[in-house]
Each structure stands twice: as structure tokens, then as C-alpha cells.
Design a protein around this motif. Sequence first.
Motif, mmCIF file in Angstrom:
data_model
loop_
_atom_site.group_PDB
_atom_site.id
_atom_site.type_symbol
_atom_site.label_atom_id
_atom_site.label_comp_id
_atom_site.label_asym_id
_atom_site.label_seq_id
_atom_site.Cartn_x
_atom_site.Cartn_y
_atom_site.Cartn_z
ATOM 1 N N GLY A 1 -15.148 -0.962 -2.740
ATOM 2 C CA GLY A 1 -14.195 -0.923 -1.763
ATOM 3 C C GLY A 1 -13.601 -2.351 -1.597
ATOM 4 O O GLY A 1 -14.328 -3.341 -1.411
ATOM 5 N N ASN B 1 -4.091 2.508 3.871
ATOM 6 C CA ASN B 1 -5.485 2.572 3.552
ATOM 7 C C ASN B 1 -6.224 1.647 2.829
ATOM 8 O O ASN B 1 -7.413 1.541 2.677
ATOM 9 C CB ASN B 1 -5.556 3.867 3.082
ATOM 10 N N ASN B 2 -5.388 0.739 2.498
ATOM 11 C CA ASN B 2 -6.184 -0.462 1.624
ATOM 12 C C ASN B 2 -6.698 -1.258 2.445
ATOM 13 O O ASN B 2 -7.380 -2.231 2.095
ATOM 14 C CB ASN B 2 -4.933 -1.394 0.733
ATOM 15 N N SER C 1 -11.607 -4.472 1.305
ATOM 16 C CA SER C 1 -10.733 -4.334 2.704
ATOM 17 C C SER C 1 -9.595 -5.803 2.729
ATOM 18 O O SER C 1 -10.190 -7.034 2.673
ATOM 19 C CB SER C 1 -11.568 -4.502 3.914
ATOM 20 N N THR D 1 -4.246 -4.814 -4.241
ATOM 21 C CA THR D 1 -4.371 -3.446 -4.127
ATOM 22 C C THR D 1 -4.218 -2.748 -5.383
ATOM 23 O O THR D 1 -5.035 -1.686 -5.819
ATOM 24 C CB THR D 1 -3.126 -2.892 -3.344
ATOM 25 N N ASN E 1 -7.718 -1.554 -7.115
ATOM 26 C CA ASN E 1 -8.334 -0.088 -6.588
ATOM 27 C C ASN E 1 -7.667 1.140 -7.538
ATOM 28 O O ASN E 1 -8.514 1.520 -7.959
ATOM 29 C CB ASN E 1 -7.606 0.220 -5.323
ATOM 30 N N PRO F 1 -12.089 0.495 3.623
ATOM 31 C CA PRO F 1 -12.380 1.272 2.689
ATOM 32 C C PRO F 1 -13.332 2.004 3.383
ATOM 33 O O PRO F 1 -13.718 1.988 4.441
ATOM 34 C CB PRO F 1 -13.164 0.383 1.705
ATOM 35 N N GLY G 1 0.914 -1.358 0.057
ATOM 36 C CA GLY G 1 0.040 -0.006 -0.030
ATOM 37 C C GLY G 1 0.863 1.244 -0.070
ATOM 38 O O GLY G 1 0.563 2.238 -0.843
ATOM 39 N N LEU H 1 -11.617 3.318 -1.895
ATOM 40 C CA LEU H 1 -10.551 3.446 -0.783
ATOM 41 C C LEU H 1 -9.986 4.739 -0.294
ATOM 42 O O LEU H 1 -9.604 5.862 -1.164
ATOM 43 C CB LEU H 1 -9.127 2.815 -1.641
#
Lengths: 218, 791
Positions: free
Chosen positions: B353, B215-216, B355, B374, B377, B219, B207, B389
Motif C-alpha cells: 500500500g 482512500n489513497n 500512503s 495513485t 495502485n 492503506p 482519488g 488500498l
Amino acid sequence: MSENWVFYYDFNRCIGCHSCAVSCKNYHNRDPGVSQREREMADWRNVNHYESDEGDAFEEIPISTSCMHCHDAPCVDVCPVDIIEIREEDGIVTHDRPDCISCKQCLDACPYDAPTFSEAEDNKMSKCNLCLGQGTGSAHGQDKRETPEDGGVKPSCVDNCVGEAIKAGPEEEMLELASDEAVERFENGAHNQRVIVEPMRTGSEDVESLVDRVGEGN
Amino acid sequence: MSDSTEDRSGLTRRRLLQVGGASAAVAIAGCGDIYSDDNPATETPTNETEPDEPDQPDEPATDQLAYGNCWICHHNCGQEVTVKDGATVDITGVDGHPRGSAGAGTEGTVCPKGQAQIEKVHDPERIKQPYIRENGELREATWDEAFSYAADRLEQFDDDHGSETFLNAASWTTTPVVNRFWKNLYGTPERISRGIHVCAGPTFMTGGMMGVGSNNRIPDYQNSEFIIAWGRNMLESFAGQFEAKGVLTAIEENDATLVTIDPQHTETAQKSDEWLQIRPRTDGALALAMANVIIEEGLYDESFVREETVGFEAYRNAVEDKTPEWAAEKTGIDAEKIREIAVGFAEAAPAAGISQWTGTAQYANSWKASQNITALNGLVGNIDRPGGLRLWQSAPTADPFEVCEFTPEGESEPIQGVDLPNNAEGKQKAIDKHDEYSEYPLRHIEGIAHNLVPDMVDNGHINGIYVHYDNPLKDGNAAAWREAIEEMDLVIATDAYWNGVSRNADVVFPDASQLEKDTLGTGSWSAYSDRTWVTGSTAAVEPQWNTRPDYEIIAGLAAAMGWGEYFPWEDNREIINDQLSEVDLTLSELESGGDNYELLAEYEYETWKSSDGPTFWFDLGHIPPFANAAEEAGMTTAPEWQPPGTYGDEPGGEYPLEFYDTRAVFFSHGGDQALKGSQERYARRHELEDEDYRGNYLVLHPDDAADRGIETGDMVDVVSETGSGELMAYVSGSTRRGFTTTVYGFGPGSVQPEEEGMNSMDVHSKQMDPITGMVARHIAVDVAPTGGELS
């Protein structure tokens, strides 16, 4: 519609975390620091987990139950010393605990396995009192149950329900927040109108039958 | 106080409770006598013998209200605690709390772990006074003795080995001074934390390198229409209850689709529209195939990819032949289902999103899995857009060492700031200094690896350790760590419970538990998608027995080392007030008005629009240390498929089952397995409460159990090539055939007082992700009834 208090349960919001049962135990000072095994004091609120099938079809469904304060409470009918009552003012089922003779007929009759008996409490029956009182045997003879809006306490299980799956209050208030489908089921007599239950959003198991299975030893 | 810009009633809902004068329910005793405490150690709670308390026998005991920020999983859910006669008797949540509610106008709750904190305060299993080792045995000591002994040993250690060979392994402390003490004053550059090394290194690091930080993980649930729980169970193993509440809210209010990708059934899977029971460690294949579909169908965000990303061509090439049919073979998920999920996700984007956290980061090929996931996103352009995200922001706090104001001894005028030296300057970490670790690619990225510490001890490069509210024996090569702890010249432990480290320490400092301490939380993600926030609380009750809050432990040790001048604060509350000065708040203000949090600045979405450079990197060739590590590990810098077994274990032969450790909603990490109430819940959850056993359970598929003659309630041995453990079996269709799990934090070395159950890391040797050194927790094992033959 009635002013009698009932529980409302939304399976879709129950995450099976047992927060309700832990909270009940703390609030009623049922020795939170001592294990069930040592104190032999059963929980007033229980979460049962029902597993079925395997592979992609596997399901595990948590069902949280306690005394439902039934309007037709079977325990009242079977109690040989006649100490259990359905209170006229709020429908809460209480009992005059000192006179309990520990015959456990109420437990046999209860659809939800709610009455508990333990050595630590003289083997006399104790159970959920919808937080009308705090602690074992505290509810009998209390004044009418007030809603939180009118200064009453929120039942402890409701207060710490992480998913807000459990609610409790006068039946008419609970029906107002229930979905149309839940209201329809209730009005058609689901669970003998003892508890309002939301239909399941996902999952093939029938939550209706699961709630009714709680008292059948799984 | 909660929000200066909103009209909030802030009324306590349960009953009329007194809010204590200085916010704490019980006045905290002054700390002036702390450094001259020569009284014999006592087991009597100190608050029962407070001499200056006015005696008020005629006053009935009154419930008092205090606050807490839950620290059991250190994610700061607000707690409202009822205190009676100095005891914590009841606990509930704080309405509208950023971490413990679903946001404005919603009710706060406390989960079972958080509720257990009122049990922890008075738990007789706790460490109740300081201990020092004398003639090979731990003996009770006064605080002065313990500080003085520790200081002498630390000075001797520096003379004998050099302070740079002392490892700071402090974990989730409630005071910000701990790392300053070890680095700036004692002068060690060696530090190991939890997040990257044993929790989810690849999630954090991919990330970070791809441009979205960590922040990945979380969401923007509240605004999402499509949520993928990828190896996550946020309805039970949440980082703050707002996660569970946010997902349920998104389902109810946004009609969001919830998809869970997990080899094992969870409550999150149960509540999902789709549960994809993926073959373990093949998440990377699924992610590439989803990208293949999204690109093939033209469903990606072309303008975001063109204007804001780097490395799309490499990504496109990597997924070109990774069709759903290809992935179906790897993952065991139908190709059509893969298409359906990919299209659903892309069409809902940017309000879609993912998680990801530990589940896709705790195996040896997890770097690429994390990168591939990741990358999705960036592909659909959900970066910092509602429901996608979110680039969460945290409230700023001041550095207490810079802003504190105090009058030095012998001076008359107050001064501002502590002139802290940096005694670690110029000192090298073992991994950089010595050739023994040159075979590990992770040395380009990380300063240490959990599984390498025992080697470093063997080599004489690490000779001592400070462990604080953590237990390295539950994460990684436990057997080697146990030997390392024995071998080290100096072990100092600060903890609330006895475990495999504290029992073998030379000095044991008894830490007060969370509700006995002043705490502050300023984290990022919360139920408020566009507001920063702070939450704080003063201690609800005094430290029990002869324990102390961690600030006072570090300050006391500093005084004994002759560094008292660097710690001008009387207690952690003063430090928190210094930290809060940045946002013009005090702890008392935070705790006024019916709650213990404050919403601060609003922040926008799409914050990347205000910067010129790229926002997102699919290919990580721009980071030379990673490029070097990747080359040595034999991987490319772009998204890529790496099958299970590329690194780490591959089940088969003598060890046909894949073993993994998980969490239950009743326990977080290894800190509360000592609590009887929590043990009881866990047993009840499995309907095994009548058994005389309070360890963890091995979840075994019915067919795997039948093959081995195992039934629920049987004791079984789990055996790997390098180790074994014994625990109780729980046979359930919740897991895949061939995949078996247990909850970690039990067994030998754990805080469970009888050390019951299995230490899940006793089957682990040195398996890890080569890039971050993250402990790989998927181990090849077999299972047999205790004492029986392996199949």
C-alpha cells in the motif's frame, strides 16, 4: 531474575513524540498548564533526540529515559544524608524528600540525569517513582508496588506510550516479553542490567551507547 | 460499549473510577436558560456557581471518569479523562479504540496533542465571553447581546449586499447544523472547507476521479507487507494514532518493508528500511518510472488492469520512456534504487500500500504527481485487497433534521422532522457568476479557491465571512487575506482562541473546547480493516467561563434570527442521539461498558466485484469538467510528467532556497499553538527551551546555514518575492541542501498569544494547483540573519 521493577525500552517502537513525558507531567500534577520556563520544574521523564550525519545517512534517534530505579543506584551511595533507598520489596528507588539538603550529588552521580531540583519545589530533589505514588514526594513509605494485573496502576509513561515502546514491571516479566537478543544483552551486563533495551532494527547509530550517553549532557 | 458480538472485559485498567451517571463526569446544566441569559459576562467558571448542586462538604473529592473523542486533529482518538472537582486532571486512551489503538485487545493511548486537551479546558488564554464591536473596538457582551447584534448585522448585510456574498468558512465543527444554518436558512451558496482547498486537494480529487475516493491516503496497514510513506510522516503526523501503531504492527508481525519518500528526514524515515531523499516536487517522475519498471518487468496485475480499469494504453504510453535512468536525473534517486523499490512494491502486491496526503499535494504541479502515484495502485491491482488500498466504509448515520421528533410550540402532538427550506436555491457562487474568474481552470471543478477570496472581496463579490475553529491566515496568501478581513463588511468568528480573524471580527462567539462538548465520530479508516464503527462522548466537564458548545451558539443565533423553530434540540447530545438512531444506539449506550465506541457491520474486501462497471481509471478523460480544466491548464488527462515550475515558483536567482511548511507531533493545524505545554515540548524537542522564544523554527541545512553565517538559535528573516517573516533557525542535516522548512500555524495572525515566530504564509502570494486551486506551499525564498543582507 528478580522481582525488582525495571523499565523496558524498544527503540524500534519509539516515535519520539514525547507522549510519555507529557503524560508523566499530567499524572503527577506537575503543572501541565504552566511552562517549564516559568515553573522551573524539570521533567521526570525526558526524550532526547540524537542527530548525526547528513544527506541519506542522516539519522535522528529519540531516546526516552527517566530514573531507571537501578539495582546498583549510584545516587544511593553518594547521598550524604542517606535518604535514598532501593526498596527491598520491589526495587523502586525512593527517597525521604523532606530531609533532602539539595546538594545535588545524586544528580551528578546519576547515569540518566534523572533527579530534578526546582525553586518551585523548595529545591529538594524529586524524580520518577514508577507511579508508586502520585505527585512529588508521594512514594516514600508506600506499600509494595503491585502490577496492573494485581490492581496497581500502570506507570503513566507506559500508559500513553503511542508506540508501546516503554514498558515497566518486575524484571522477570519484562525479560519474558523481550526479544532473545535483548535478553542476551541484558544477561551479558548491558547498561549494568539497569534497563532492558531492544537492539535497533534500522539505523547505524548504536542505541546501547545512546542510552548511556543520556546523562553525559549529550 | 464496544462490540456486541465479542466478549470484551471492558475494564478500566488504571484504577477504579466512577463512571458518571449520564456518562458525563459532571452533570451538564440544563439549557433552558440559555436564551434568556442577560447576566453580565463573567470570568468565573460557571460550574463553580451552580446553585442547584447539593452541597456535600464532607465527601472527599473523588476522581471521576469521562470520555472524549479527540478533536485537535479531528480524527477522534478515544480519550479517558479523569475529572476532579470539575477540572480535567489526567487523560489516557481507550483500549481497543478504532482510532486510538492498534485494534482488538490492544491498549489505547493519547498522543501529546490529545493530552494537551486537558490543558486547553482551563487555559486562561482562551476567549472567555462573547464580544461585539462597538465604535471600532471589541467589547465584552452578554450572549443575548451578541446574538441580537449578530442577527441585526446579518439582516442588514443581506439588505446591503445580498446573503449570497457571505462566505461560510466553518471548519471542523462538532455539530452538524452549522452548514445547514448558513446555506438553508441564511441562504448563501458560498462555502469553503479545508480538505480540498488548503490541505490536499489533488490527493482527494485524483482519488475521487480515479475511482478510489480519498482512500489513497490510508492503506490497509495491518495486513500490508510493503508500505510506502510517500511524502507522509504517519509516525508523527498521523490521522489517528492507529496509523503509527498499524505501521509498527505491520513491521513487527508481517515483516513489512517500510519505504519513505521525503525530501526531509522524519521519524517515519528513521524507522524505514529505505528512505529516498527525493528532490522536492519530483514525486511524479518517480511514480512514472516505477510504473515503467513494473510494466517492463511484467509485474503488474494483468487481469485487474484488463477487466477493471480504463485508460491503460494512455498510461502505458505515458510511462514508456520514463525509465529509472530518466527519473534518476529528475529525482536525485539512483536508478537501481528506483528499480528495487518498484519491484519490491509490485511483488508484495496486492498486500502493498501507498500512503499519500499532503506532502505530494501541496505544490503547484501536484495534480499530476498525485495522479501518477495513485495510478500505481491500479497497476498492481491492490484495490480493496488485504494490505493494499482499502475502500474504507463508514457507519451510516441519520440526518437529525429528518428523524428528530418534537412537539412544536402551541401544538399538542409531536411531529417528526424539520421542514428546512433551501434559501440558497437559485443563487450562484461568485466564481460561476462573474467573469473576473474565467482565467482559472479550477472553476470547472471547484466552487471557490482559498487564494481567490481576497480578489472576490476586492471585487465586492464576497462581503462577509463566518469563520469557525479555523484560521484562513495560516493557509495561503495571508497578507491579502488580512486586508480582505479588514475590508469585509461583516466578520463573525466562533473560536476558543484569539487569532488574526477573531481579533478583527465584528462578533466573537467563545466556543467551548472539545472536552466541554458532546461529540460523535463515524469515520472510515481505523485499526479495524473490516468493520465500521462509531465513537461518541458526552462533555467531560461543563463549558468553562462564559463559553458555549457550538450547537448552542448556532441555535442561539438562529433563535435571534427568528429561525428557532428549525432547531428543536436542547443540545448536541440530542442531535447525536438522532444521528445514532440509524444504528440503534444512543450516546449513553456508547459510553457504557468501559469504553466509548462500538464496532458495527463487517464488510468484505474486493467490493468492486459486485458492480459491473470499471473500478479504476488511469485516464480521466471521462470527466468533462476535468478534461476542460486540464485543457485550459495545458495538461493531458492521462498520467504525465510535469516538472517543478510548470506552475508556481521555481527557486533560483535572488531566491535560491525552496521553502515549505510542515507539522510537528505537538501541533495540529493552527488550533493549539497557544498551549504553553505544547510550545514547551516543541522547544525541548529542539533543545532550545532555554531561549526566550516560543515560536516556530526554521530547519536549515548546515551548508545553507554556513553560507549565510547562521547558527542554531539565531533569529533569521525568510524573504520571498512578495513577503517575509522572522523566526529562529535550527540548523540540521535532516533537510536537503536548498530545502528549508518550518512548522506552520505560528507568527502574525496565529493563536500563539504573542504571535511569536513566522507565519509561513507571509511569503506566499497566490501560488496554486490550477486544477483544484489547492494552495501551493513550496515557495522560492532566501534566508538571512535578522537585519542582515540576503546572499
